[in-house]
Scaffold this motif. Structure first.
Motif, PDB file in Angstrom:
ATOM      1  N   LEU A   4       0.847  -1.187   0.000  1.00 56.91           N
ATOM      2  CA  LEU A   4       0.000   0.000   0.000  1.00 56.91           C
ATOM      3  C   LEU A   4       0.880   1.233   0.000  1.00 56.91           C
ATOM      4  N   GLY A   5       0.591   2.168  -0.869  1.00 55.57           N
ATOM      5  CA  GLY A   5       1.445   3.340  -0.964  1.00 55.57           C
ATOM      6  C   GLY A   5       0.640   4.616  -0.963  1.00 55.57           C
ATOM      7  N   HIS A   6       1.354   5.713  -1.011  1.00 53.47           N
ATOM      8  CA  HIS A   6       0.738   7.040  -1.028  1.00 53.47           C
ATOM      9  C   HIS A   6       1.248   7.758  -2.271  1.00 53.47           C
ATOM     10  N   GLN A   7       0.334   8.208  -3.099  1.00 48.55           N
ATOM     11  CA  GLN A   7       0.696   8.963  -4.287  1.00 48.55           C
ATOM     12  C   GLN A   7       0.071  10.345  -4.196  1.00 48.55           C
ATOM     13  N   LEU A   8       0.907  11.363  -4.318  1.00 49.37           N
ATOM     14  CA  LEU A   8       0.439  12.737  -4.211  1.00 49.37           C
ATOM     15  C   LEU A   8       0.969  13.548  -5.384  1.00 49.37           C
ATOM     16  N   THR A   9       0.267  14.602  -5.696  1.00 45.87           N
ATOM     17  CA  THR A   9       0.709  15.540  -6.724  1.00 45.87           C
ATOM     18  C   THR A   9       0.583  16.953  -6.163  1.00 45.87           C
ATOM     19  N   THR A  10       1.628  17.742  -6.338  1.00 44.43           N
ATOM     20  CA  THR A  10       1.622  19.119  -5.865  1.00 44.43           C
ATOM     21  C   THR A  10       2.472  19.975  -6.783  1.00 44.43           C
ATOM     22  N   SER A  11       2.340  21.268  -6.658  1.00 45.16           N
ATOM     23  CA  SER A  11       3.175  22.167  -7.465  1.00 45.16           C
ATOM     24  C   SER A  11       4.599  22.228  -6.923  1.00 45.16           C
ATOM     25  N   VAL A  12       4.725  22.333  -5.593  1.00 44.23           N
ATOM     26  CA  VAL A  12       6.044  22.427  -4.955  1.00 44.23           C
ATOM     27  C   VAL A  12       6.114  21.432  -3.810  1.00 44.23           C
ATOM     28  N   LEU A  13       7.187  20.662  -3.776  1.00 44.11           N
ATOM     29  CA  LEU A  13       7.462  19.739  -2.678  1.00 44.11           C
ATOM     30  C   LEU A  13       8.644  20.271  -1.888  1.00 44.11           C
ATOM     31  N   VAL A  14       8.488  20.420  -0.581  1.00 42.64           N
ATOM     32  CA  VAL A  14       9.577  20.820   0.309  1.00 42.64           C
ATOM     33  C   VAL A  14       9.993  19.594   1.114  1.00 42.64           C
ATOM     34  N   VAL A  15      11.267  19.215   1.023  1.00 41.79           N
ATOM     35  CA  VAL A  15      11.798  18.076   1.765  1.00 41.79           C
ATOM     36  C   VAL A  15      12.560  18.626   2.966  1.00 41.79           C
ATOM     37  N   GLY A  16      11.985  18.489   4.148  1.00 36.06           N
ATOM     38  CA  GLY A  16      12.597  19.023   5.365  1.00 36.06           C
ATOM     39  C   GLY A  16      11.685  20.038   6.024  1.00 36.06           C
ATOM     40  N   SER A  17      11.625  19.986   7.377  1.00 30.34           N
ATOM     41  CA  SER A  17      10.702  20.857   8.102  1.00 30.34           C
ATOM     42  C   SER A  17      11.415  21.743   9.116  1.00 30.34           C
ATOM     43  N   GLY A  18      12.675  22.082   8.839  1.00 23.09           N
ATOM     44  CA  GLY A  18      13.352  23.078   9.656  1.00 23.09           C
ATOM     45  C   GLY A  18      12.850  24.472   9.316  1.00 23.09           C
ATOM     46  N   ALA A  19      13.473  25.492   9.888  1.00 21.32           N
ATOM     47  CA  ALA A  19      12.996  26.860   9.707  1.00 21.32           C
ATOM     48  C   ALA A  19      13.026  27.294   8.243  1.00 21.32           C
ATOM     49  N   SER A  20      14.117  26.993   7.549  1.00 23.41           N
ATOM     50  CA  SER A  20      14.216  27.445   6.159  1.00 23.41           C
ATOM     51  C   SER A  20      13.203  26.718   5.280  1.00 23.41           C
ATOM     52  N   GLY A  21      12.992  25.410   5.531  1.00 19.43           N
ATOM     53  CA  GLY A  21      12.011  24.674   4.752  1.00 19.43           C
ATOM     54  C   GLY A  21      10.599  25.175   4.988  1.00 19.43           C
ATOM     55  N   GLY A  32      -0.518  31.377  -3.153  1.00 18.89           N
ATOM     56  CA  GLY A  32      -1.666  30.667  -3.678  1.00 18.89           C
ATOM     57  C   GLY A  32      -1.323  29.423  -4.476  1.00 18.89           C
ATOM     58  N   VAL A  33      -0.115  28.876  -4.259  1.00 19.33           N
ATOM     59  CA  VAL A  33       0.360  27.712  -5.006  1.00 19.33           C
ATOM     60  C   VAL A  33       0.386  26.504  -4.074  1.00 19.33           C
ATOM     61  N   ALA A  34       0.036  25.331  -4.607  1.00 21.70           N
ATOM     62  CA  ALA A  34      -0.021  24.113  -3.803  1.00 21.70           C
ATOM     63  C   ALA A  34       1.378  23.684  -3.363  1.00 21.70           C
ATOM     64  N   VAL A  35       1.502  23.324  -2.089  1.00 24.70           N
ATOM     65  CA  VAL A  35       2.792  22.914  -1.551  1.00 24.70           C
ATOM     66  C   VAL A  35       2.569  21.809  -0.528  1.00 24.70           C
ATOM     67  N   VAL A  36       3.499  20.844  -0.475  1.00 19.03           N
ATOM     68  CA  VAL A  36       3.488  19.760   0.497  1.00 19.03           C
ATOM     69  C   VAL A  36       4.870  19.697   1.134  1.00 19.03           C
ATOM     70  N   VAL A  37       4.918  19.467   2.449  1.00 19.30           N
ATOM     71  CA  VAL A  37       6.173  19.289   3.179  1.00 19.30           C
ATOM     72  C   VAL A  37       6.268  17.839   3.627  1.00 19.30           C
ATOM     73  N   VAL A  38       7.389  17.186   3.353  1.00 16.75           N
ATOM     74  CA  VAL A  38       7.639  15.856   3.902  1.00 16.75           C
ATOM     75  C   VAL A  38       8.854  15.942   4.817  1.00 16.75           C
ATOM     76  N   THR A  39       8.822  15.190   5.914  1.00 10.83           N
ATOM     77  CA  THR A  39       9.883  15.292   6.900  1.00 10.83           C
ATOM     78  C   THR A  39      10.059  13.977   7.632  1.00 10.83           C
ATOM     79  N   GLN A  40      11.302  13.678   8.022  1.00  7.45           N
ATOM     80  CA  GLN A  40      11.569  12.490   8.835  1.00  7.45           C
ATOM     81  C   GLN A  40      11.103  12.678  10.271  1.00  7.45           C
ATOM     82  N   ARG A  41      10.962  13.911  10.687  1.00  5.97           N
ATOM     83  CA  ARG A  41      10.620  14.200  12.072  1.00  5.97           C
ATOM     84  C   ARG A  41       9.140  13.962  12.349  1.00  5.97           C
ATOM     85  N   ALA A  42       8.803  13.984  13.638  1.00  3.62           N
ATOM     86  CA  ALA A  42       7.413  14.091  14.027  1.00  3.62           C
ATOM     87  C   ALA A  42       6.902  15.465  13.611  1.00  3.62           C
ATOM     88  N   ARG A  43       5.623  15.611  13.496  1.00  7.01           N
ATOM     89  CA  ARG A  43       5.041  16.838  12.946  1.00  7.01           C
ATOM     90  C   ARG A  43       5.458  18.087  13.702  1.00  7.01           C
TER      91      ARG A  43
END
Length: 557
Positions: A4-21, A32-43
């Motif tokens: 089972l997997g997760h497939q997503l589509t977005t305009s911008v993907l940010v990898v990392g949830s530190g301050a700069s990300g 007004g542009v779609a963005v998703v953040v993925v991170t190894q950390r807890a939310r």
């Protein structure tokens, strides 16, 4: 591994949830542009480095008369590098621009009254950014390990990864990808980074996608890292300790900074103090644990408690040690990656179309401590805006089934690995190797020996075993961390060999000559190795302050 997997589509993907990300993601969402953040950390997890606890941010210059040129000269005094890129020149101006929901407040108790009272610490800023992310309803996917960027004909179109808890696969298609996954300080044995972060993942993802790296051999060593306990080893103590009057002692009880900078002593530049401590340890005058002593016991106890309450409380909790009476063992610790992914300074784009990078993942001169958060904040804004503009130029989605299949096959191959070598043990071997051969002071023989030893470790990585258990898929993450550490270590050693003389925190004991007036950058790729390239030309008025700043470093060790 789960089918089972997760497939997503977005305009911008940010990898990392530190301050700069998060700052980049906010900029994208506010446009007004779609963005998703993925991170190894807890939310809601905090930033990766303990150094954040001591960094501060202010939305405007803290001193009357500050200018962009003065800011760059201050930066140069810290880094011994000309901070002359276009994005660095606009940083002081852009940093003053506020964002909704992020306002400075309060001030640190161990700061003097002459400093600005409108400051945020690193954790304060990160919490405020998370609040704004929730207000904008930006999706943040926690516990996701990105294994590969998806690239087709030199253009990125997304990323592939897996869930650290259940192993489910993640396939994210995106017009643009922003890497904000930190640096590579974890490849040194003593580091401020947490155990499973800053292992060089950003460098590996970018290099495997076809991007180049800049100056991976440059890392800032903080002179006061803890040796124990194990879970806090490498955590840097605040510079406030030496400004309060703390002194460094070797195992003979000598205040050894008299040999290295008798005028400023412990108040010398950080890299000078770190080299002095390293030399004392190497020459047999260190502690049994491999450090030196930071001593505040000669100061009145009330003074220590008033000026360093946080430090006093922290060491009581960690070591049952009272700094008003007893010295603490410290060792130089890798604190900040100065090298990282090569970018175009104006927009943080890389050699790969659609791929951007920001934060400690980027090769950049070091900021003075009080400006470091402002830098992350500003460059996150620049990068997010550039990703939005790039996405707007595309006429349709880009996909490559072959690239996706290759990413999936790579994960499945590692999941099935049943070799004899343990990924975590090999990671420890890399850290020992880099600490011994590319630490605070380096030489040709050590760097050559390090590369030979790294070849042997890399050969053993082909025979690792990965074990999935009820604890999740952390062992699979360790296997990828090992791959990242080996690549980052190779780039570090090769660039250190090519650097001709002292430059910033890089010191060659066998090449003690003066650094060039405007040194070259070392640019590395997996296919071409090391190439020298000129730094951006220094703006008028900066070259001379930078040269003057070289005097601040104190005598070479």
């Amino acid at each position: 591994m789960s089918s089972l997997g997760h497939q997503l589509t977005t305009s911008v993907l940010v990898v990392g949830s530190g301050a700069s990300g998060l700052r980049a993601a906010i900029e994208v969402a506010e446009a007004g542009v779609a963005v998703v953040v993925v991170t190894q950390r807890a939310r809601e997890d905090a930033p990766a480095s303990a150094a954040w606890d001591h960094a501060e941010w202010a939305p405007a210059p803290a001193r009357p008369g500050d200018t962009g040129e003065r800011h760059l000269a201050d930066t140069s005094r810290q880094s011994r590098l000309p901070a002359a890129s276009p994005s660095e020149r606009i940083a002081p101006r852009a940093a003053a621009q506020p964002i909704e929901g992020v306002e400075p407040r309060g001030r640190r108790p161990d700061r003097t009254d002459s400093m600005s009272t409108t400051r945020l610490t690193g954790p304060d800023l990160h919490r405020a950014l998370r609040v704004r992310v929730r207000q904008l309803a930006i999706p943040v996917l926690p516990h996701v390990y990105v294994t590969r960027l998806l690239v087709d004909n030199g253009t990125v179109f997304g990323a592939y990864g897996f869930g650290l808890v259940d192993g489910s696969r993640y396939l994210v298609h995106a017009d643009a990808v922003i890497l904000a996954t930190g640096g590579h300080t974890r490849i040194w044995r003593h580091t401020s980074s947490r155990r499973h972060e800053n292992t060089g993942g950003s460098l590996r993802l970018a290099a495997e996608a076809g991007a180049r790296l800049r100056d991976p051999d440059l890392v800032q060593f903080h002179p006061f890292g803890l040796i124990e306990p194990d879970h806090a080893a490498g955590m840097p103590l605040s510079d406030s300790a030496r400004h309060a009057g703390g002194v460094l002692l070797n195992n003979l009880g000598e205040r050894f900074m008299t040999r290295y900078d008798p005028e400023r002593m412990e108040l010398s530049a950080q890299e000078t103090v770190a080299r002095a401590s390293y030399t004392e340890i190497q020459e047999g005058r260190g502690s049994r644990s491999g450090g030196v002593w930071l001593d505040l016991s000669h100061l009145p106890g009330d003074t220590v408690l008033a000026r360093l309450p946080h430090l006093h409380r922290t060491l009581l909790e960690l070591q049952m040690l009272d700094i008003t009476r007893d010295p603490v063992e410290v060792v130089p610790t890798a604190c900040i990656s100065l090298g990282g992914i090569w970018i175009e300074a104006e927009d943080h784009s890389t050699d790969v179309d659609g791929l951007f990078a920001v934060g400690e993942a980027v090769g950049s001169p070091h900021r003075p401590e009080e400006d470091s958060l402002s830098e992350l904040f500003t460059h996150g804004r620049i990068t997010g805006r550039a990703a939005v503009e790039y996405s707007a130029t595309l006429t349709g989605p880009r996909h490559s089934p072959a690239a996706t299949r290759a990413a999936e096959a790579d994960v499945l191959r590692l999941v099935a690995a049943e070799g004899d070598h343990n990924a975590r043990a090999l990671q420890r071997a890399v850290r020992r190797l880099i600490t011994d051969h590319a630490g605070v002071v380096r030489d040709e023989a050590g760097l050559v020996a390090g590369l030979t030893a790294l070849d042997e470790i890399e050969a053993r990585t082909a025979d690792i075993g990965v074990h999935i258990d009820i604890g999740g898929f952390s062992d699979l993450a360790h296997a990828y961390d090992l791959r990242s550490a080996v690549l980052a270590a190779r780039a570090t050693l090769q660039c250190a060999r090519e650097r001709l003389g002292p430059q910033g925190c890089h010191h060659r004991s066998d090449r003690p000559g003066a650094a060039p007036a405007l040194p070259d950058a070392m640019v590395w790729s997996a296919t071409t190795g090391v190439r020298r390239t000129p730094l951006w030309p220094a703006p008028t008025g900066i070259t001379e302050p930078w040269r003057d700043a070289s005097d601040d470093a104190g005598p070479a060790v």
